[in-house]
Write an enzyme that holds these catalytic residues in place. Structure first.
Site, PDB file in Angstrom:
ATOM      1  N   TYR A  65      31.880  26.308 -32.720  1.00  0.00           N
ATOM      2  CA  TYR A  65      31.903  26.184 -31.268  1.00  0.00           C
ATOM      3  C   TYR A  65      32.157  24.733 -30.871  1.00  0.00           C
ATOM      4  O   TYR A  65      31.933  23.791 -31.635  1.00  0.00           O
ATOM      5  CB  TYR A  65      30.562  26.633 -30.667  1.00  0.00           C
ATOM      6  CG  TYR A  65      29.443  25.673 -30.980  1.00  0.00           C
ATOM      7  CD1 TYR A  65      29.120  24.632 -30.105  1.00  0.00           C
ATOM      8  CD2 TYR A  65      28.725  25.780 -32.166  1.00  0.00           C
ATOM      9  CE1 TYR A  65      28.115  23.733 -30.395  1.00  0.00           C
ATOM     10  CE2 TYR A  65      27.718  24.888 -32.468  1.00  0.00           C
ATOM     11  CZ  TYR A  65      27.412  23.865 -31.584  1.00  0.00           C
ATOM     12  OH  TYR A  65      26.419  22.965 -31.893  1.00  0.00           O
ATOM     13  N   PHE A  75      29.898  17.707 -25.257  1.00  0.00           N
ATOM     14  CA  PHE A  75      28.526  17.313 -25.579  1.00  0.00           C
ATOM     15  C   PHE A  75      28.061  17.792 -26.953  1.00  0.00           C
ATOM     16  O   PHE A  75      27.050  17.328 -27.466  1.00  0.00           O
ATOM     17  CB  PHE A  75      27.537  17.775 -24.498  1.00  0.00           C
ATOM     18  CG  PHE A  75      27.546  19.269 -24.251  1.00  0.00           C
ATOM     19  CD1 PHE A  75      26.821  20.138 -25.057  1.00  0.00           C
ATOM     20  CD2 PHE A  75      28.268  19.785 -23.188  1.00  0.00           C
ATOM     21  CE1 PHE A  75      26.811  21.493 -24.803  1.00  0.00           C
ATOM     22  CE2 PHE A  75      28.275  21.155 -22.939  1.00  0.00           C
ATOM     23  CZ  PHE A  75      27.548  22.024 -23.750  1.00  0.00           C
ATOM     24  N   ILE A  95      20.850  29.809 -25.859  1.00  0.00           N
ATOM     25  CA  ILE A  95      20.813  30.109 -24.430  1.00  0.00           C
ATOM     26  C   ILE A  95      21.261  31.551 -24.166  1.00  0.00           C
ATOM     27  O   ILE A  95      21.972  32.159 -24.958  1.00  0.00           O
ATOM     28  CB  ILE A  95      21.665  29.118 -23.620  1.00  0.00           C
ATOM     29  CG1 ILE A  95      23.122  29.137 -24.090  1.00  0.00           C
ATOM     30  CG2 ILE A  95      21.074  27.719 -23.678  1.00  0.00           C
ATOM     31  CD1 ILE A  95      24.052  28.288 -23.239  1.00  0.00           C
ATOM     32  N   TYR A 121      20.892  26.023 -19.064  1.00  0.00           N
ATOM     33  CA  TYR A 121      19.681  25.200 -19.052  1.00  0.00           C
ATOM     34  C   TYR A 121      19.069  25.039 -17.671  1.00  0.00           C
ATOM     35  O   TYR A 121      18.141  24.260 -17.489  1.00  0.00           O
ATOM     36  CB  TYR A 121      20.007  23.825 -19.655  1.00  0.00           C
ATOM     37  CG  TYR A 121      20.261  23.925 -21.133  1.00  0.00           C
ATOM     38  CD1 TYR A 121      19.206  23.938 -22.035  1.00  0.00           C
ATOM     39  CD2 TYR A 121      21.555  24.032 -21.625  1.00  0.00           C
ATOM     40  CE1 TYR A 121      19.428  24.043 -23.393  1.00  0.00           C
ATOM     41  CE2 TYR A 121      21.797  24.141 -22.983  1.00  0.00           C
ATOM     42  CZ  TYR A 121      20.726  24.148 -23.869  1.00  0.00           C
ATOM     43  OH  TYR A 121      20.954  24.261 -25.211  1.00  0.00           O
TER      44      TYR A 121
END
Length: 520
Positions: A65, A75, A95, A121
């Site tokens: 990923y 990130f 998540i 998040y």
């Protein structure tokens, strides 16, 4: 993946959210984007996957990923690290957007998921890389997954398939399985090992988990079981014995289990008094029918191993031959032969009721004592089926019907009503308007106390021949019998109801003083 893999507890996925994803593996074309569910999660297909299968909750998935913010800021990336990421699907290890979205992917598929804050998040973000209320994008490639199943649906046994098995069949409770296994504690301590042990599934072996697990396995399958105490050795554990080590109280076990093979065991009769264990599978799907000529290799033994019959195994020895459903052999062998395929080898256990009953029986090599269970090893070498009605021409049907009617009459006179009814059934297959056969079969049903079937046949006979005196007389007698049965039923249930009322009255009397006291 340190910043990404564990969402805050309040963001964990509830059951309802997990379930809604089951319905949303959308059919998509490369380049197309669709919404998954109703919470704003979007999926854009970049590369199609293989086959049709997708992972399920509990499966261990492996992905590559790359995660970015909407402005393109990267990130996190497993691709940059050169190491695929593994996690268990549907367990809140990632998540919500991942748990939902990856369930829609096929092996080898690549897609971009746009994940709203509520499935990522949320208001807090994940400082310093992910700001509050951030919508995230992940380019994900599903490399593979390992199936992990909660086989008892209570978290007691998780099964992870290490080697896929063959075909699709699974063993059942009566079957005899051959397995290899190795059992360890969570710290790796070996407590038991076998390079081959055979047991009946319903009886189990070592601990309850083995019999539960093998019923979900295919031949040749190898699996890793995570076994909680309720399917292991519970709160008491198990002391060391022989080659097996001790299992502490409330211990979770890791068991590697391989289903090498199994022998199918089935009940030939409803009362389970004739049991067949297949030693070698037969050919195709065809089996003898009633009236077929069968040729067998046959060894008959008593419980102590004494051979009382042996046919077809020596050079020059004739095969054992008989016609099914003609009482030429004991009933257990007759009925078992009807369940076999050509080339099948089976071991039969036949209780006295379906063998030689309460009298001694002289066989070729020994006397079979009274009330004796007997055992046969049987190989169905060949069979010639009796011609079915749909394969006959008109003349053949007329001749066959006449023969079956004569056989039925003889069986009826001998008091063998169940077998007689089958002969009349054969007549009716060839001539459904045969009033005599309907009348005779109704009489057989009456003697078997199956009055509803008898009434059906009598009514059909009267539709065909309303003025038939014999049938009308039989119907009158049948209705009288049905009234008697109904009267007996009414009396039986009436007495039962009366006893219940008496019991309730008795109970209410006993409770009256308590009621008075309570008012006082």
């Amino acid at each position: 993946m340190e910043d990404f893999d564990m969402p805050p507890p309040e963001e964990m996925m509830n059951d309802e959210e997990m379930d809604f994803a089951d319905d949303v593996a959308p059919v998509m074309k490369v380049g197309e984007e669709k919404e998954i569910g109703k919470q704003g999660l979007k999926k854009k297909l970049l590369k199609e996957g293989e086959g049709w299968d997708t992972p399920e909750n509990g499966d261990e998935v492996e992905v590559h990923y790359t995660g970015t913010l909407l402005d393109g800021t990267k990130f996190d990336s497993s691709v940059d690290r050169g190491t695929p990421f593994k996690f268990t699907l549907g367990q809140g290890q990632v998540i919500k957007g991942w748990d939902i979205g990856i369930k829609t992917m096929k092996k080898g598929e690549k897609a971009i998921f746009t994940i709203p804050p509520g499935l990522a998040y949320g208001e807090t973000g994940s400082p310093p890389t992910i700001p509050p209320n951030a919508t995230l994008q992940f380019e994900v490639e599903l490399l593979s997954w390992v199936s992990v199943k909660d086989i008892c649906k209570d978290g007691g046994i998780f099964k992870k398939i290490l080697v896929e098995g063959e075909k699709w069949e699974n063993p059942k409770d009566p079957d005899e399985v051959l397995v290899k296994y190795e059992a360890r504690l969570e710290d790796g301590t070996l407590v038991a090992k076998s390079d081959g042990v055979e047991f009946t599934v319903s009886e189990g072996h070592f601990c309850p988990a083995l019999s539960k697990a093998v019923k979900t396995m295919k031949k040749g399958e190898k699996a890793l079981l995570t076994v909680k105490p309720q399917y292991g050795f519970g709160e008491h554990g198990k002391p060391a014995s022989g080659d097996e080590g001790a299992v502490p109280p409330n211990a979770t076990l890791q068991i590697t289990l391989e289903l090498v093979s199994w022998k199918t065991v089935s009940y030939v009769t409803d009362d389970k008094k004739v049991v067949k264990k297949i030693l070698k599978e037969g050919e195709g799907y065809d089996r003898p029918n009633e009236g077929a000529i069968v040729k067998l290799k046959l060894i008959g033994k008593l419980e102590d191993g004494t051979v009382f019959l042996k046919k077809g195994y020596e050079d020059g020895d004739d095969l054992f031959e008989f016609r099914t459903d003609e009482e030429q052999v004991i009933e257990g062998l007759d009925r078992a032969a009807l369940t076999m395929k050509k080339g099948e080898v089976a071991f039969l256990t036949i209780a006295p009721e379906y063998a030689f009953g309460s009298s001694e029986a002289k066989q070729d090599l020994a006397v079979v004592p009274s009330n004796c269970t007997v055992y046969y090893e049987v190989e169905l070498v060949s069979f010639e089926k009796e011609k079915e009605s749909w394969d006959m021409n008109t003349q053949e049907k007329i001749e066959a019907a006449a023969k079956k009617k004569e056989e039925g009459n003889a069986l009826f006179k001998a008091g063998k009503y169940a077998r007689a009814s089958k002969r009349y059934e054969k007549v009716l297959e060839m001539d459904s308007m045969n009033v005599k056969a309907l009348y005779r079969r109704a009489q057989a049903y009456i003697n078997l106390a199956d009055l509803e079937l008898a009434e059906f046949d009598i009514k059909k006979a009267l539709e065909i021949d309303p003025d038939n005196r014999e049938v009308k007389l039989e119907y009158k007698m049948l209705k009288e019998k049905m009234r008697e049965y109904n009267k007996k039923d009414a009396q039986f249930y009436g007495k039962m109801f009366s006893k219940m009322l008496d019991s309730n009255k008795s109970g209410s009397k006993d409770s009256e003083p308590m009621s008075v006291d309570s008012k006082a």
